[in-house]
Design a protein around this motif. Structure first.
Motif, short mmCIF file in Angstrom:
data_model
loop_
_atom_site.label_atom_id
_atom_site.label_comp_id
_atom_site.label_asym_id
_atom_site.label_seq_id
_atom_site.Cartn_x
_atom_site.Cartn_y
_atom_site.Cartn_z
N ASP A 67 28.68 -22.85 2.82
CA ASP A 67 27.39 -22.95 3.36
C ASP A 67 27.78 -23.37 5.07
OD1 ASP A 67 28.37 -25.47 2.43
OD2 ASP A 67 26.50 -26.43 3.12
N GLU A 68 27.01 -23.27 6.00
CA GLU A 68 27.09 -23.59 7.35
C GLU A 68 25.89 -24.25 7.85
OE1 GLU A 68 29.18 -25.01 9.66
OE2 GLU A 68 30.38 -23.34 9.85
N ARG A 69 26.21 -25.29 8.91
CA ARG A 69 25.06 -25.74 9.62
C ARG A 69 24.96 -25.00 10.82
NH1 ARG A 69 28.70 -30.01 7.93
NH2 ARG A 69 27.49 -31.74 6.84
N CYS A 70 23.87 -24.77 11.19
CA CYS A 70 23.59 -23.95 12.27
C CYS A 70 23.85 -24.52 13.71
CB CYS A 70 22.11 -23.30 12.31
SG CYS A 70 21.86 -22.35 10.82
N ASP A 74 32.50 -25.24 17.62
CA ASP A 74 33.29 -26.58 17.99
C ASP A 74 32.57 -27.77 17.90
OD1 ASP A 74 31.30 -26.21 19.89
OD2 ASP A 74 32.71 -26.24 21.66
N HIS A 75 31.32 -27.63 17.08
CA HIS A 75 30.56 -29.00 16.82
C HIS A 75 31.21 -29.69 15.89
CE1 HIS A 75 27.26 -31.50 15.89
NE2 HIS A 75 26.43 -30.99 17.01
N PRO A 103 25.99 -17.51 16.58
CA PRO A 103 25.63 -18.48 17.53
C PRO A 103 24.45 -17.75 18.35
CG PRO A 103 28.00 -18.19 17.67
CD PRO A 103 27.42 -17.19 16.44
N GLY A 104 23.26 -18.68 18.33
CA GLY A 104 22.09 -18.61 19.37
C GLY A 104 21.11 -17.68 18.51
N ALA A 105 21.53 -17.39 17.34
CA ALA A 105 20.48 -16.36 16.64
C ALA A 105 19.63 -17.26 15.93
CB ALA A 105 21.15 -15.49 15.53
N ASP A 106 18.54 -17.01 15.54
CA ASP A 106 17.42 -17.55 14.63
C ASP A 106 17.97 -17.40 13.20
OD1 ASP A 106 14.68 -18.77 13.62
OD2 ASP A 106 14.74 -17.04 12.41
N PRO A 107 18.34 -18.32 12.38
CA PRO A 107 18.98 -18.35 11.13
C PRO A 107 18.13 -17.24 10.22
CG PRO A 107 18.80 -20.71 11.79
CD PRO A 107 17.79 -19.91 12.61
#
Length: 223
Positions: A67-70, A74-75, A103-107
């Protein structure tokens, strides 16, 4: 489900790294490429520190997060960041990383693009999971919107997790994808998580999502 207990966390990290290396090596004997799904967070870091030095055909391993946080890669809360810093180094630096976040896209809008990256590497050969004391795993949280669909047998590959307890949305592999891994490992530390795991055995997956992936899994536990 099988539970392996360890004298301490250092011993767990070394032994689990060796076991994962063996699982990957066995899978590579039968497949040109294999998918290896791992969690972020703090739990697996010490395991990765040992595993990254294993003598494997890492160029044939496709590493992806469970899983990944949006957030940007580098966060400080990015799972990709931890995986790149602790696993994709040393001999494992030549493994290919398959991201779950655009990056930058609505999930929700990004799911088809991400699924197109993941589809070629499925099914998972080797899976490592963590678990919270609330019995969530990956980003399948009790009570989250869409949980039933993400647990169901006809679930899509990915789901978006939005909960009041998390500061950002997440993208997660769904229960059938996780449960379909050929080799499954769960890493938990401490009495609280051990008790939560035991409690999950008496609950439905809607209340304890970890229960959806326990069939045939090896649990590695240390205090």
């Amino acid at each position: 489900m099988k539970i392996q207990e360890y004298a301490d966390r250092d011993m767990l990290a070394i032994d689990v790294a060796n076991e994962l290396a063996g699982d990957l090596e066995a899978a590579l004997l039968h497949h040109d490429t294999v998918a290896f799904a791992v969690p972020g967070g703090t739990t697996p870091g010490s395991i990765f520190d040992s595993l990254c030095a294993a003598d494997l055909a890492w160029d044939r391993v496709r590493v992806l997060p469970t899983d990944e946080r949006c957030v940007p890669a580098d966060h400080e809360r990015s799972n990709e960041r931890l995986i790149r810093e602790r696993l994709l180094t040393s001999r494992a630096s030549i493994a290919e990383y398959v991201p779950l976040y655009v990056p930058g896209a609505d999930p929700e809008a990004a799911l088809p693009e991400i699924e197109s990256l993941i589809a070629p590497v499925l099914p998972l050969a080797v899976l490592v999971l963590g678990m919270g004391e609330d019995m969530h795993t990956a980003s399948l949280f009790p009570g989250m919107e869409g949980l039933a669909a993400a647990l169901g047998g006809h679930a899509p590959t990915l789901a978006v997790a939005r909960t009041e307890t998390q500061p950002e949305p997440r993208i997660t592999l769904t229960a059938p994808v996780l449960d379909g891994a050929l080799s499954k490992h769960l890493i938990i530390y401490g009495t609280g998580k051990r008790e939560a795991l035991e409690h999950s055995l008496s609950l439905p997956p809607e209340e304890a999502p970890i229960a959806a992936v326990l069939s045939g899994i090896t649990v590695h536990w240390a205090e």
